[in-house]
Design a protein around this motif. Structure first.
Motif, PDB file in Angstrom:
ATOM      1  N   TYR A   1       0.821  -1.224   0.000  1.00  0.00           N
ATOM      2  CA  TYR A   1       0.000   0.000   0.000  1.00  0.00           C
ATOM      3  C   TYR A   1       0.855   1.275   0.000  1.00  0.00           C
ATOM      4  CZ  TYR A   1       1.326  -0.518   4.861  1.00  0.00           C
ATOM      5  OH  TYR A   1       2.063  -0.679   6.000  1.00  0.00           O
TER       6      TYR A   1
ATOM      7  N   GLN B   1      16.471  15.846   2.546  1.00  0.00           N
ATOM      8  CA  GLN B   1      16.565  15.972   4.008  1.00  0.00           C
ATOM      9  C   GLN B   1      17.827  15.322   4.591  1.00  0.00           C
ATOM     10  OE1 GLN B   1      12.698  14.318   5.071  1.00  0.00           O
ATOM     11  NE2 GLN B   1      11.889  16.378   5.321  1.00  0.00           N
TER      12      GLN B   1
ATOM     13  N   ILE C   1      12.888   3.400   7.374  1.00  0.00           N
ATOM     14  CA  ILE C   1      14.071   4.267   7.213  1.00  0.00           C
ATOM     15  C   ILE C   1      13.838   5.411   6.222  1.00  0.00           C
ATOM     16  CG2 ILE C   1      15.086   2.708   5.468  1.00  0.00           C
ATOM     17  CD1 ILE C   1      17.845   3.439   6.523  1.00  0.00           C
TER      18      ILE C   1
ATOM     19  N   ARG D   1      17.428   9.673   6.421  1.00  0.00           N
ATOM     20  CA  ARG D   1      17.919  10.913   7.057  1.00  0.00           C
ATOM     21  C   ARG D   1      18.368  10.694   8.502  1.00  0.00           C
ATOM     22  NH1 ARG D   1      12.615  14.639   8.565  1.00  0.00           N
ATOM     23  NH2 ARG D   1      14.243  16.100   9.188  1.00  0.00           N
ATOM     24  N   PHE D   2      17.684   9.789   9.229  1.00  0.00           N
ATOM     25  CA  PHE D   2      18.059   9.592  10.637  1.00  0.00           C
ATOM     26  C   PHE D   2      19.122   8.495  10.799  1.00  0.00           C
ATOM     27  CE2 PHE D   2      13.683  11.379  10.907  1.00  0.00           C
ATOM     28  CZ  PHE D   2      14.088  12.639  11.327  1.00  0.00           C
TER      29      PHE D   2
ATOM     30  N   ASP E   1      12.495  -0.814   5.420  1.00  0.00           N
ATOM     31  CA  ASP E   1      11.309  -0.118   4.935  1.00  0.00           C
ATOM     32  C   ASP E   1      10.600  -1.055   3.974  1.00  0.00           C
ATOM     33  OD1 ASP E   1      10.758   3.258   4.828  1.00  0.00           O
ATOM     34  OD2 ASP E   1       9.571   1.955   3.506  1.00  0.00           O
TER      35      ASP E   1
ATOM     36  N   SER F   1       8.690   0.104   1.490  1.00  0.00           N
ATOM     37  CA  SER F   1       8.625   0.731   0.168  1.00  0.00           C
ATOM     38  C   SER F   1       9.991   0.695  -0.512  1.00  0.00           C
ATOM     39  CB  SER F   1       8.146   2.173   0.290  1.00  0.00           C
ATOM     40  OG  SER F   1       9.189   2.974   0.793  1.00  0.00           O
TER      41      SER F   1
ATOM     42  N   ALA G   1      11.692   3.068  -1.025  1.00  0.00           N
ATOM     43  CA  ALA G   1      12.550   4.079  -0.381  1.00  0.00           C
ATOM     44  C   ALA G   1      13.907   3.470  -0.072  1.00  0.00           C
ATOM     45  CB  ALA G   1      11.899   4.564   0.915  1.00  0.00           C
TER      46      ALA G   1
ATOM     47  N   ALA H   1      11.530  -4.791   3.986  1.00  0.00           N
ATOM     48  CA  ALA H   1      10.675  -5.712   4.743  1.00  0.00           C
ATOM     49  C   ALA H   1       9.529  -4.938   5.380  1.00  0.00           C
ATOM     50  CB  ALA H   1      11.493  -6.408   5.830  1.00  0.00           C
TER      51      ALA H   1
ATOM     52  N   ILE I   1       7.011  -4.086   8.601  1.00  0.00           N
ATOM     53  CA  ILE I   1       7.002  -4.010  10.074  1.00  0.00           C
ATOM     54  C   ILE I   1       6.216  -5.172  10.692  1.00  0.00           C
ATOM     55  CG2 ILE I   1       5.854  -2.715  11.948  1.00  0.00           C
ATOM     56  CD1 ILE I   1       6.908  -0.164  10.681  1.00  0.00           C
TER      57      ILE I   1
ATOM     58  N   GLY J   1       7.844   8.834  12.472  1.00  0.00           N
ATOM     59  CA  GLY J   1       6.865   9.188  11.440  1.00  0.00           C
ATOM     60  C   GLY J   1       6.459   8.019  10.564  1.00  0.00           C
ATOM     61  N   VAL J   2       6.366   6.830  11.133  1.00  0.00           N
ATOM     62  CA  VAL J   2       6.158   5.624  10.328  1.00  0.00           C
ATOM     63  C   VAL J   2       4.913   4.832  10.747  1.00  0.00           C
ATOM     64  CG1 VAL J   2       7.164   3.372   9.738  1.00  0.00           C
ATOM     65  CG2 VAL J   2       8.643   5.393   9.906  1.00  0.00           C
TER      66      VAL J   2
ATOM     67  N   HIS K   1       1.461   5.256   9.486  1.00  0.00           N
ATOM     68  CA  HIS K   1       1.228   5.030   8.052  1.00  0.00           C
ATOM     69  C   HIS K   1       0.995   3.551   7.741  1.00  0.00           C
ATOM     70  CE1 HIS K   1       1.857   9.114   6.913  1.00  0.00           C
ATOM     71  NE2 HIS K   1       3.117   9.146   7.291  1.00  0.00           N
TER      72      HIS K   1
ATOM     73  N   ASP L   1       4.012  14.560   1.108  1.00  0.00           N
ATOM     74  CA  ASP L   1       4.060  13.531   2.159  1.00  0.00           C
ATOM     75  C   ASP L   1       2.763  13.506   2.988  1.00  0.00           C
ATOM     76  OD1 ASP L   1       6.250  11.937   3.995  1.00  0.00           O
ATOM     77  OD2 ASP L   1       4.810  12.990   5.233  1.00  0.00           O
TER      78      ASP L   1
END
Ligand SMILES: C[S@@+](CC[C@H](N)C(=O)[O-])C[C@H]1O[C@@H](n2cnc3c(N)ncnc32)[C@H](O)[C@@H]1O
Length: 310
Positions: free
Chosen positions: A59, A74, A109, A113-114, A129, A131, A133, A152, A154, A171-172, A175, A269
């Motif tokens: 999704y 970022q 991830i 950025r982090f 992640d 996606s 990404a 993978a 969560i 921020g995950v 979603h 976003d």
């Protein structure tokens, strides 16, 4: 993929250990290959340096698009800023001295950025992640010796239990289809005494109008919202006009960062993810308690929390 990552991986189906088959190496990394579960025989490919435990981004096509379009925006080291570093500190409370020499899990991830901060501060980080990404994250920081990237979900994490000193998810979780379940599904992978920090969107009246707009925007083609989101670039100046600016911002919220690319990225976003749940401090606090955490800290920016696994 670095061979060292095998120390942390386990079959998401049965928890078994993996045999590794290498098909192509580049710069001491496995570029192509396969992971075979020694227990159930299930195989997972390694493609473009990344072990892939899912076949599609499910999704999350908006995030696959977003992080590959805005890959470097970022990332502090690529922009000569400290914005992500400062955000990491106020959202998780982690200090450089706590990070050095520790192994972190970055759940969701994004473009990295982090994870970039954790690895620069001397921690080892496994970022995953669902996606694509992950491909952006790999391009940004994947070659660093203390960074590992995995694709993978969560809800089916391919890791050994209790293998991480600390974890964060920024921020995950909101979603995913179920924020509370996503939180709980990560807990078994944290060592006892380790810290878990999260940032989750806050429930509040200020999202009332963007929730209405989202009913339309999540149905539009991503390219259309990508173009429409660019309206945040000039709106920044209109938002400075007394009365008109704040009224417009309330009725049609857009990101208001001083940097124009950040405004564009964060507006996209906000208006594209399929799931975007919001929660209160008490709700998130209860998840920590129910999952056996102690010493739960609340940070000023809502909803940012961190607790120690009991
Ligand atoms: C807003 S982005 C945040 C990325 C990164 N933490 C950051 O702050 O830059 C949310 C990320 O969560 C990831 N995500 C959502 N659901 C996920 C799931 N079930 N498993 C793994 N990642 C997921 C998305 O693909 C996306 O990259």
């Amino acid at each position: 993929m670095k061979k060292r990552l095998l120390d942390f991986l386990a079959c998401p189906e049965c928890g078994g250990m993996f045999d590794l088959k290498v098909a192509a190496m580049e710069d001491l990394e496995i570029k192509e290959g396969c992971l075979f579960c020694k227990n159930c025989g299930k195989a997972f490919p390694i493609k473009d340096f990344i072990p892939r435990f899912i076949e599609t981004d499910r999704y999350l096509d908006s995030f696959s698009f977003e992080w590959n379009m805005f890959r470097d925006v970022q990332i502090d080291i690529l922009n000569n800023t400290r914005e992500s570093e400062e955000t990491f500190q106020y959202k998780t409370g982690f200090k450089e001295t706590e990070v050095r020499g520790k192994v972190f899990l970055d759940a969701g991830i994004g473009a990295g950025r982090f994870a970039e901060i954790v690895s620069r501060w001397g921690g080892e980080v496994i970022g995953f992640d669902l996606s694509f990404a992950v491909d952006a994250a790999y391009k940004n920081i994947g070659k660093r010796p203390n960074v590992h990237i995995v694709q993978a979900d969560i809800f089916e994490p391919p890791f050994k239990k209790e293998s991480f000193d600390h974890m964060y998810s920024i921020g995950v979780l909101h979603h995913t289809p179920d924020t509370k379940k996503a939180f709980a599904s990560l807990v078994p992978f944290l060592k006892k005494g380790g810290d878990f920090a999260v940032f989750i969107y806050e429930k509040g009246i200020y999202h009332r109008y963007s929730d209405l707009w989202r009913k339309i925007t999540v149905k539009l083609p991503l390219r259309a919202v990508y173009i429409l989101s660019a309206v945040a670039i000039p709106l920044y100046y209109i938002h400075k006009i007394p009365f008109l600016g704040p009224a417009l911002q309330f009725a049609f919220p857009t990101a208001n960062w001083p940097k124009w690319k950040w405004r564009w990225l964060d507006t996209f976003d906000w208006y594209t993810p399929k799931y975007q749940w919001k929660h209160t401090y008490p709700e998130v606090y209860n998840w920590y308690v129910e999952n056996g955490f102690r010493d739960v800290d609340l940070f000023d920016y809502p909803v940012c929390m961190r607790g120690k696994k009991g």
